[in-house]
Design a protein around this motif. Structure first.
Motif, short mmCIF file in Angstrom:
data_model
loop_
_atom_site.label_atom_id
_atom_site.label_comp_id
_atom_site.label_asym_id
_atom_site.label_seq_id
_atom_site.Cartn_x
_atom_site.Cartn_y
_atom_site.Cartn_z
N ALA A 410 51.45 73.63 60.89
CA ALA A 410 51.20 74.95 61.39
C ALA A 410 49.98 75.45 60.79
CB ALA A 410 52.20 75.81 61.62
N LEU A 411 50.01 75.38 59.62
CA LEU A 411 48.81 76.28 58.79
C LEU A 411 47.75 75.15 58.89
CD1 LEU A 411 47.95 78.22 56.94
CD2 LEU A 411 49.03 77.36 55.05
N TYR A 412 47.79 73.84 58.94
CA TYR A 412 46.67 72.90 58.96
C TYR A 412 45.73 73.26 60.25
CZ TYR A 412 47.70 68.89 55.77
OH TYR A 412 47.82 68.05 54.62
N GLN A 413 46.44 73.42 61.32
CA GLN A 413 45.74 73.67 62.55
C GLN A 413 45.05 75.03 62.65
OE1 GLN A 413 44.54 71.95 64.75
NE2 GLN A 413 44.94 72.83 66.95
N THR A 414 45.96 76.08 61.88
CA THR A 414 45.28 77.45 61.95
C THR A 414 44.03 77.35 61.04
OG1 THR A 414 47.53 78.44 62.14
CG2 THR A 414 45.82 79.76 61.23
N MET A 415 44.05 76.54 59.95
CA MET A 415 42.90 76.32 59.24
C MET A 415 41.79 75.73 59.93
SD MET A 415 44.21 75.45 55.40
CE MET A 415 44.81 76.80 54.32
N TYR A 416 42.13 74.66 60.69
CA TYR A 416 40.82 73.84 61.29
C TYR A 416 40.46 74.71 62.22
CZ TYR A 416 41.56 68.87 60.54
OH TYR A 416 41.47 67.60 59.98
N LEU A 417 41.27 75.57 63.02
CA LEU A 417 40.74 76.54 64.21
C LEU A 417 39.72 77.55 63.66
CD1 LEU A 417 43.44 76.35 66.72
CD2 LEU A 417 41.66 75.08 66.91
N VAL A 418 40.41 78.22 62.46
CA VAL A 418 39.35 79.32 61.97
C VAL A 418 38.06 78.66 61.34
CG1 VAL A 418 39.41 80.98 60.16
CG2 VAL A 418 41.36 80.62 61.55
N ALA A 419 38.19 77.58 60.60
CA ALA A 419 37.01 76.87 60.05
C ALA A 419 36.11 76.58 61.38
CB ALA A 419 37.48 75.51 59.60
N THR A 420 36.60 76.11 62.37
CA THR A 420 35.72 75.92 63.63
C THR A 420 35.10 77.22 64.07
OG1 THR A 420 37.17 73.77 64.10
CG2 THR A 420 35.59 74.71 65.82
N ALA A 421 35.91 77.95 64.46
CA ALA A 421 35.14 79.50 64.64
C ALA A 421 34.34 79.99 63.82
CB ALA A 421 36.47 80.45 64.95
N MET A 422 34.57 79.75 62.66
CA MET A 422 33.42 80.33 61.35
C MET A 422 32.25 79.60 61.45
SD MET A 422 36.07 82.07 58.55
CE MET A 422 34.61 82.55 57.85
N GLY A 423 32.29 78.44 62.03
CA GLY A 423 30.93 77.51 61.78
C GLY A 423 31.13 76.75 60.25
N LEU A 424 32.38 76.47 59.89
CA LEU A 424 32.62 75.75 58.67
C LEU A 424 32.94 74.46 58.71
CD1 LEU A 424 34.40 78.69 56.65
CD2 LEU A 424 32.03 78.22 56.21
N ALA A 425 32.73 73.73 57.64
CA ALA A 425 33.06 72.35 57.74
C ALA A 425 34.59 72.25 57.06
CB ALA A 425 32.17 71.31 56.97
N GLY A 426 35.45 71.45 57.97
CA GLY A 426 37.15 71.73 57.25
C GLY A 426 37.67 70.36 57.64
N CYS A 427 38.70 69.83 56.83
CA CYS A 427 39.24 68.49 57.10
C CYS A 427 40.50 68.87 56.33
CB CYS A 427 38.27 67.38 56.53
SG CYS A 427 39.22 65.73 56.73
N GLY A 428 41.72 68.12 57.20
CA GLY A 428 43.01 68.44 56.51
C GLY A 428 42.83 67.15 55.47
N LEU A 429 43.63 66.78 54.66
CA LEU A 429 44.10 65.79 53.74
C LEU A 429 45.66 65.60 53.89
CD1 LEU A 429 41.75 66.08 50.71
CD2 LEU A 429 41.25 65.09 53.16
#
Ligand SMILES: Cc1cc2nc3c(=O)[nH]c(=O)nc-3n(C[C@H](O)[C@H](O)[C@H](O)COP(=O)(O)O)c2cc1C
Length: 493
Positions: A410-429
């Motif tokens: 759940a936290l991975y997806q929250t991070m992905y979505l917030v990174a996307t909304a903020m225009g940041l580069a994110g990737c789960g490992l």
């Protein structure tokens, strides 16, 4: 396998966790920690028969013969869930087969005569359970409690395929094979070895699966609070570790709400990005990212009347029982406004604590992260999720680790979505070094260690082409891939 005419001597007995209490003409069958069953108007002969069942030395037929005037069969049928199959060997109780799922009281006993070969199943595990030696397998709906050391010895022998075993033990091994603990083969091999499904299950994965879902386990399961009154629950918010404190910038809700893309656009534009801009992420962006994904909005409770005898908290991602056991640690390589180092995120205060300035630890964690991306990413920073395991285990039995992994998801997806909304580069490992992280963060591996990672940085000038992107010859369009293209175009714009 030795030819043997004799079949196993299966006795009727109680499960090991059943306690028998007799009061006048009543017999109470108690299950440790679980509801019991009261038999009323029990005759003296029937009570004797039940004591015989407890001793586990008689077959059902022997009991019926011994107490001809008593309704043994009827009573046994009534208390069937409390029963197990005992195995009698040379006049002694050798093992008890208890059901761990819905299945027959007695497993089948395959014929091991002829050219049969035996082998311990790949998924069979021998361990101590309380004072018992037990054999378990996620392929089996039985637990074998081994009371005779000769059986444990025989299991050692069948660790390698054998065609000859101690004749005396053949009936026992037949039942263990019937219960799913042993493989039966021929001199040409074992069918399971060519089973494509079983070959692809790792032992620990299938064991974990069978133990963290209902169906193949009879262990205490779910939110049962087994340690109330014995052990204090961990606090809702982890006390900040020692180290210099760095206040993080906080975003304004109005700006975030008005500036963000819509939900579906964010979902569609979400990508794993493993490249970064020339300029690093800023501490303001990091503060906003952490605030939006993981801050503590507040705490509440305990509310024992609502089955919540502990303090909960509220954070932006969902969490079973509002336990919020996940912690975040940042390994910073480059971040404008923040020195490289390893930090703990104090979600309650929205502040960082610098906990490790060692270059070697930092580089090691970042090196493993880069390796996880096949060498593609040298991230601005690595967010490591750890779990305070006992925070969940205090409440949830059998499933605490499975639940923490779900929270990580759940936290991975929250991070992905917030990174996307903020225009940041994110990737789960998915496969960080939990031992190295525990060392670098100064944690006890058993109390708190890593269960997930997310790498984060400033977005590169060129976003990676999605898998549906131009020129992918193997791309087969499905349902509206154009949504993603449109969302990405909006993001680029
Ligand atoms: C739990 C999880 C673990 C992941 N582990 C890795 C990883 O170790 N290395 C990596 O490069 N990408 C990793 N990824 C990213 C996936 O490869 C990526 O999500 C997938 O290929 C789909 O691409 P997309 O995210 O761009 O849509 C992970 C993603 C998740 C959610």
């Amino acid at each position: 396998m030795t030819t043997l005419e004799r079949t196993a001597e299966c006795t009727v007995t109680f499960r090991r966790d059943v306690a028998l209490q007799t009061r006048d003409d009543q017999v109470l069958l108690g299950l440790a920690d679980r509801a019991g069953y009261r038999l009323r108007n029990v005759s003296a002969a029937m009570r004797e028969a039940l004591a015989g069942v407890e001793a586990g030395m008689h077959t059902a037929e022997e009991l019926a013969q011994q107490y001809p005037g008593s309704p043994v069969a009827g009573v046994l049928a009534k208390i069937e869930p409390f029963l197990a199959t005992g195995i009698r060997l040379a006049g002694c109780r050798a093992a008890v087969l208890e059901r761990t799922g819905i299945t027959e009281l007695r497993p089948p006993s395959p014929d091991l005569t002829g050219t049969t070969w035996l082998r311990l199943g790949k998924f069979s595990l021998l361990r101590r359970r309380g004072d018992d030696l037990v054999l378990e397998s996620p392929l089996s709906k039985y637990r074998a409690v081994l009371l005779d050391d000769a059986i444990a010895g025989a299991l050692g022998v069948v660790a390698r395929p054998v065609s000859e075993v101690d004749e005396e033990l053949v009936p026992v091994l037949a039942l263990l094979a019937g219960a799913g603990f042993l493989d039966i083969g021929t001199e040409d091999g074992f069918a399971v070895d060519s089973d494509e499904v079983l070959r692809q299950w790792d032992v620990h994965d299938l064991y974990f699966h069978s133990r963290s879902r209902i169906g193949r386990t009879d262990e205490p399961f779910g939110g049962r609070f087994p340690y109330v009154g014995q052990i204090e629950p961990l606090p809702a918010v982890k006390p900040a570790p020692e180290g210099p404190r760095i206040e993080l910038p906080r975003p304004e809700f109005d700006r975030v709400r008005d500036g963000d893309p819509g939900l579906q656009e964010t979902i569609e534009a979400r990508q794993s990005i493993r490249a970064y801009g020339d300029e690093p992420i800023t501490v303001a962006q990091l503060g906003e990212f952490l605030y939006r994904t993981a801050r503590v909005r507040g705490t509440y409770g305990p509310r024992p009347e609502a089955r919540m005898p502990y303090e909960g908290s509220s954070r932006p991602y969902p969490c079973g029982g509002a336990g919020y056991e996940l912690e975040l640690y940042l390994t910073v390589r480059r971040c404008a406004g923040l020195e490289p180092g390893i930090y703990h995120y104090d979600a309650g205060e929205h502040a960082l604590r610098l906990i490790n300035t060692g270059v070697a630890d930092r580089e090691e964690l970042l090196r493993v992260a880069t390796l996880s991306t096949g060498g593609q990413a040298v991230p601005d920073l690595l967010v490591t999720m750890t779990s305070r395991f006992q925070r969940l285990a205090w409440k949830y039995q059998s499933i605490a680790y499975a639940v923490t992994l779900k929270h990580a998801g759940a936290l991975y997806q929250t991070m992905y979505l917030v990174a996307t909304a903020m225009g940041l580069a994110g990737c789960g490992l998915g496969s960080g070094d939990a031992d190295a992280a525990a060392r670098a963060f100064g944690l006890d591996y058993l109390r708190e260690s890593s269960v997930g990672e997310f790498i984060l940085g400033s977005a590169p000038d060129e976003l990676p082409a999605p898998v549906s992107g131009d020129g992918a010859l193997d791309w087969r369009p499905g349902n509206d891939p154009g949504w993603q293209a449109e969302a990405l175009a909006a993001r680029r714009g």
